[in-house]
Motif scaffolding. Structure first.
Motif, PDB file in Angstrom:
ATOM      1  N   UNK A   1       0.841  -1.191   0.000  1.00 41.16           N
ATOM      2  CA  UNK A   1       0.000   0.000   0.000  1.00 41.16           C
ATOM      3  C   UNK A   1       0.879   1.245   0.000  1.00 41.16           C
ATOM      4  N   UNK A   2       0.483   2.243  -0.772  1.00 36.39           N
ATOM      5  CA  UNK A   2       1.105   3.569  -0.737  1.00 36.39           C
ATOM      6  C   UNK A   2       0.033   4.572  -0.360  1.00 36.39           C
ATOM      7  N   UNK A   3       0.305   5.391   0.666  1.00 34.59           N
ATOM      8  CA  UNK A   3      -0.668   6.376   1.114  1.00 34.59           C
ATOM      9  C   UNK A   3      -0.326   7.768   0.599  1.00 34.59           C
ATOM     10  N   UNK A   4      -1.372   8.518   0.275  1.00 33.58           N
ATOM     11  CA  UNK A   4      -1.232   9.908  -0.149  1.00 33.58           C
ATOM     12  C   UNK A   4      -2.436  10.668   0.405  1.00 33.58           C
ATOM     13  N   UNK A   5      -2.840  11.751  -0.272  1.00 33.10           N
ATOM     14  CA  UNK A   5      -3.840  12.628   0.321  1.00 33.10           C
ATOM     15  C   UNK A   5      -5.136  12.757  -0.465  1.00 33.10           C
ATOM     16  N   UNK A   6      -5.209  12.192  -1.667  1.00 33.74           N
ATOM     17  CA  UNK A   6      -6.381  12.393  -2.511  1.00 33.74           C
ATOM     18  C   UNK A   6      -6.430  11.329  -3.584  1.00 33.74           C
ATOM     19  N   UNK A   7      -7.575  11.279  -4.275  1.00 30.52           N
ATOM     20  CA  UNK A   7      -7.698  10.358  -5.393  1.00 30.52           C
ATOM     21  C   UNK A   7      -6.781  10.713  -6.539  1.00 30.52           C
ATOM     22  N   UNK A   8      -6.630  12.005  -6.810  1.00 30.16           N
ATOM     23  CA  UNK A   8      -5.726  12.432  -7.878  1.00 30.16           C
ATOM     24  C   UNK A   8      -4.307  11.964  -7.599  1.00 30.16           C
ATOM     25  N   UNK A   9      -3.858  12.107  -6.365  1.00 31.09           N
ATOM     26  CA  UNK A   9      -2.505  11.663  -6.015  1.00 31.09           C
ATOM     27  C   UNK A   9      -2.374  10.143  -6.084  1.00 31.09           C
ATOM     28  N   UNK A  10      -3.422   9.442  -5.693  1.00 31.97           N
ATOM     29  CA  UNK A  10      -3.379   7.981  -5.795  1.00 31.97           C
ATOM     30  C   UNK A  10      -3.264   7.553  -7.247  1.00 31.97           C
ATOM     31  N   UNK A  11      -4.008   8.207  -8.139  1.00 33.57           N
ATOM     32  CA  UNK A  11      -3.927   7.874  -9.560  1.00 33.57           C
ATOM     33  C   UNK A  11      -2.601   8.315 -10.161  1.00 33.57           C
TER      34      UNK A  11
ATOM     35  N   UNK B   1      -7.527  -6.496 -10.264  1.00 29.23           N
ATOM     36  CA  UNK B   1      -6.602  -5.580 -10.926  1.00 29.23           C
ATOM     37  C   UNK B   1      -5.161  -5.835 -10.510  1.00 29.23           C
ATOM     38  N   UNK B   2      -4.249  -5.143 -11.175  1.00 34.18           N
ATOM     39  CA  UNK B   2      -2.850  -5.140 -10.761  1.00 34.18           C
ATOM     40  C   UNK B   2      -2.574  -3.987  -9.807  1.00 34.18           C
ATOM     41  N   UNK B   3      -3.269  -2.893 -10.044  1.00 36.05           N
ATOM     42  CA  UNK B   3      -3.182  -1.711  -9.195  1.00 36.05           C
ATOM     43  C   UNK B   3      -4.597  -1.198  -8.966  1.00 36.05           C
ATOM     44  N   UNK B   4      -4.885  -0.753  -7.748  1.00 36.35           N
ATOM     45  CA  UNK B   4      -6.186  -0.183  -7.413  1.00 36.35           C
ATOM     46  C   UNK B   4      -5.958   1.119  -6.664  1.00 36.35           C
ATOM     47  N   UNK B   5      -6.777   2.123  -6.970  1.00 34.81           N
ATOM     48  CA  UNK B   5      -6.676   3.388  -6.246  1.00 34.81           C
ATOM     49  C   UNK B   5      -7.948   3.643  -5.454  1.00 34.81           C
ATOM     50  N   UNK B   6      -7.767   4.250  -4.283  1.00 35.71           N
ATOM     51  CA  UNK B   6      -8.875   4.520  -3.376  1.00 35.71           C
ATOM     52  C   UNK B   6      -8.678   5.896  -2.747  1.00 35.71           C
ATOM     53  N   UNK B   7      -9.773   6.557  -2.421  1.00 36.73           N
ATOM     54  CA  UNK B   7      -9.747   7.826  -1.689  1.00 36.73           C
ATOM     55  C   UNK B   7     -11.170   8.072  -1.211  1.00 36.73           C
ATOM     56  N   UNK B   8     -11.688   9.285  -1.394  1.00 33.06           N
ATOM     57  CA  UNK B   8     -13.064   9.643  -1.049  1.00 33.06           C
ATOM     58  C   UNK B   8     -13.537   8.961   0.241  1.00 33.06           C
ATOM     59  N   UNK B   9     -14.328   7.884   0.138  1.00 35.59           N
ATOM     60  CA  UNK B   9     -14.910   7.258   1.325  1.00 35.59           C
ATOM     61  C   UNK B   9     -13.861   6.669   2.270  1.00 35.59           C
TER      62      UNK B   9
ATOM     63  N   UNK C   1      -5.068   6.170  -1.320  1.00 32.37           N
ATOM     64  CA  UNK C   1      -4.228   4.984  -1.238  1.00 32.37           C
ATOM     65  C   UNK C   1      -4.114   4.336  -2.607  1.00 32.37           C
ATOM     66  N   UNK C   2      -2.933   3.798  -2.880  1.00 29.44           N
ATOM     67  CA  UNK C   2      -2.703   2.960  -4.054  1.00 29.44           C
ATOM     68  C   UNK C   2      -2.343   1.578  -3.551  1.00 29.44           C
ATOM     69  N   UNK C   3      -3.072   0.569  -4.038  1.00 33.26           N
ATOM     70  CA  UNK C   3      -2.864  -0.813  -3.625  1.00 33.26           C
ATOM     71  C   UNK C   3      -2.320  -1.602  -4.803  1.00 33.26           C
ATOM     72  N   UNK C   4      -1.357  -2.499  -4.531  1.00 33.63           N
ATOM     73  CA  UNK C   4      -0.786  -3.296  -5.612  1.00 33.63           C
ATOM     74  C   UNK C   4      -0.101  -4.540  -5.047  1.00 33.63           C
ATOM     75  N   UNK C   5       0.545  -5.299  -5.921  1.00 33.18           N
ATOM     76  CA  UNK C   5       1.243  -6.512  -5.501  1.00 33.18           C
ATOM     77  C   UNK C   5       2.674  -6.178  -5.095  1.00 33.18           C
ATOM     78  N   UNK C   6       3.307  -7.121  -4.417  1.00 37.05           N
ATOM     79  CA  UNK C   6       4.687  -6.910  -3.981  1.00 37.05           C
ATOM     80  C   UNK C   6       5.629  -6.798  -5.174  1.00 37.05           C
ATOM     81  N   UNK C   7       5.404  -7.600  -6.204  1.00 38.06           N
ATOM     82  CA  UNK C   7       6.280  -7.576  -7.380  1.00 38.06           C
ATOM     83  C   UNK C   7       6.230  -6.221  -8.078  1.00 38.06           C
ATOM     84  N   UNK C   8       5.024  -5.719  -8.315  1.00 33.33           N
ATOM     85  CA  UNK C   8       4.891  -4.417  -8.983  1.00 33.33           C
ATOM     86  C   UNK C   8       5.430  -3.314  -8.080  1.00 33.33           C
ATOM     87  N   UNK C   9       5.107  -3.378  -6.807  1.00 35.75           N
ATOM     88  CA  UNK C   9       5.550  -2.346  -5.867  1.00 35.75           C
ATOM     89  C   UNK C   9       7.067  -2.249  -5.782  1.00 35.75           C
TER      90      UNK C   9
END
Length: 403
Positions: free
Chosen positions: A99-109, A245-253, A262-270
């Motif tokens: 997981x990578x944390x940021x502050x917004x959906x735009x930053x997650x994308x 997916x390989x990567x998923x982005x989350x924010x808002x709720x 947040x950006x979620x992904x696998x260990x290999x991609x990360x």
């Protein structure tokens, strides 16, 4: 003593990139808001699908207050307990391993697009950098994300755009077959197009996108900024489709109103985001992560998720009944508590009129483009508030159409 301000002050002190309503909310409780004049509103907008647990939820207030008495911020040369707890719970609940944390959906994308290109170039060579997105999509307001989003009205006027981005129609697998190639780094899809009109992806389409990505060694990125964290009736909408997916982005709720992405992904991609390749000063902020953990603990339960599905059915049935009586809506669509009522032909282009009339009747709704009225209330909105909000909305509709 606090300075008295009014809506008129906006025009004097704020950059004019917004056109806010003529009232200012000052207090909220559950799915109700009150403005400066003490007028009450039923909130069926949810801060644009953000206030997952309504306003001033006691669990979120407690989490924020407790963390505020401990530590607010540390630099990203350190980690912190709330971030690690939240990341662990997200990993345990999803396909993700990192997981990578940021502050917004735009930053997650933004992070997702950078990671997708980095991974593709590292593994497939310098020419593997193209990103395929869909027309009428929305992925944020940074220059990169607004270019990937397929709505020129948001990207025109800012000079040369980032290159290597292609747009194809949504829900059109043949168009993707024609566009995708071994130069494609990633395909980015919203499981439900939010700003584009609350359009759900067809299940066969999303499965086909996954297969084409596998065939061309391209990453599938799902933008779940608006659909994620229970909004669809599952924790994330990809679970509804059975497409990982390989990567998923989350924010808002995710933060229930507190800024976090947040950006979620696998260990290999990360692993392709090594030390120093990307960062965020406030990403993983202890306050934000403590609140988001409290949101997740409430949302990711069988009771809450089942309730979202039941509330979806209640709202849709009422809107369909209104459509039958008045002819105002051509269709009602969406997933969970992200619902769009598409205006029928005689009322096309008037979504803002319905939104404004709704506010006059004491209910907050949204639009998704000029032709769709959008509903994205709290995921735990009481049925009584749904009924009262829709009573007020019906009065607004009849006022607009003269019935």
């Amino acid at each position: 003593m606090p300075q008295t301000v009014t809506r008129a002050d906006f025009d004097q002190v704020m950059v004019p990139n917004y056109a806010p309503a003529d009232y200012i909310p000052v207090r909220g409780a559950g799915s109700r808001l009150w403005d400066q004049a003490g007028r009450e509103y039923v909130d069926l907008a949810g801060g644009i699908a953000v206030n997952a647990l309504g306003h001033a939820h006691p669990g979120l207030v407690a989490a924020l207050t407790e963390q505020a008495g401990k530590v607010w911020h540390v630099s990203n040369s350190l980690t912190n307990e709330p971030a690690l707890r939240l990341a662990r719970k997200l990993v345990d609940a999803t396909f993700a391993e990192r997981v990578f944390f940021c502050n917004s959906g735009a930053e997650a994308n933004e992070a997702a697009f950078k990671l997708a290109r980095k991974f593709a170039i590292d593994t497939g060579g310098a020419d593997k950098y193209e990103i395929i997105a869909t027309t009428n999509s929305f992925h944020g307001r940074t220059f990169f994300t607004v270019t990937v989003g397929g709505q020129p009205k948001y990207s025109d006027g800012f000079g040369p755009r980032p290159t290597g981005i292609r747009h194809i129609p949504y829900n059109d697998l043949d168009a993707l077959k024609a566009a995708i190639s071994d130069k494609t780094a990633a395909v980015i899809i919203e499981p439900v197009q939010g700003e584009g009109g609350v359009l759900p992806a067809d299940a066969a389409y999303l499965r086909g996108v996954r297969a084409l990505c596998d065939q061309h060694k391209a990453l599938l990125v799902l933008d779940e900024v608006q659909t994620g964290m229970g909004r669809s009736g599952s924790l994330f909408a990809y679970m509804e489709y059975g497409v990982t997916p390989d990567i998923l982005t989350s924010a808002k709720s995710l933060g229930g109103g507190f800024p976090i992405g947040a950006m979620l992904t696998t260990a290999d991609i990360a692993s392709h985001f090594g030390v120093g390749t990307h960062g965020s000063t406030y990403g993983g902020n202890p306050l934000a992560c403590a609140v988001a953990e409290a949101v997740l603990d409430v949302v990711n339960t069988p009771e809450t998720l089942a309730g979202i599905r039941a509330k979806h059915a209640r709202i849709v049935a009422r809107l369909q009944a209104l459509a039958s009586e008045t002819g105002v809506f051509a269709t009602v669509r969406g997933m969970g508590l992200l619902i769009g009522a598409e205006l029928a032909e005689p009322f096309k282009g008037k979504a803002k009129d319905f939104m404004t009339a709704a506010a006059r009747e004491g209910v907050m709704v949204l639009q998704a483009g000029p032709d769709v009225v959008r509903f994205a209330p709290s995921l735990i909105i009481p049925d009584a508030d749904i009924d009262e909000g829709l009573n007020r909305f019906e009065r607004a509709v009849r006022a607009v159409i003269g019935q």
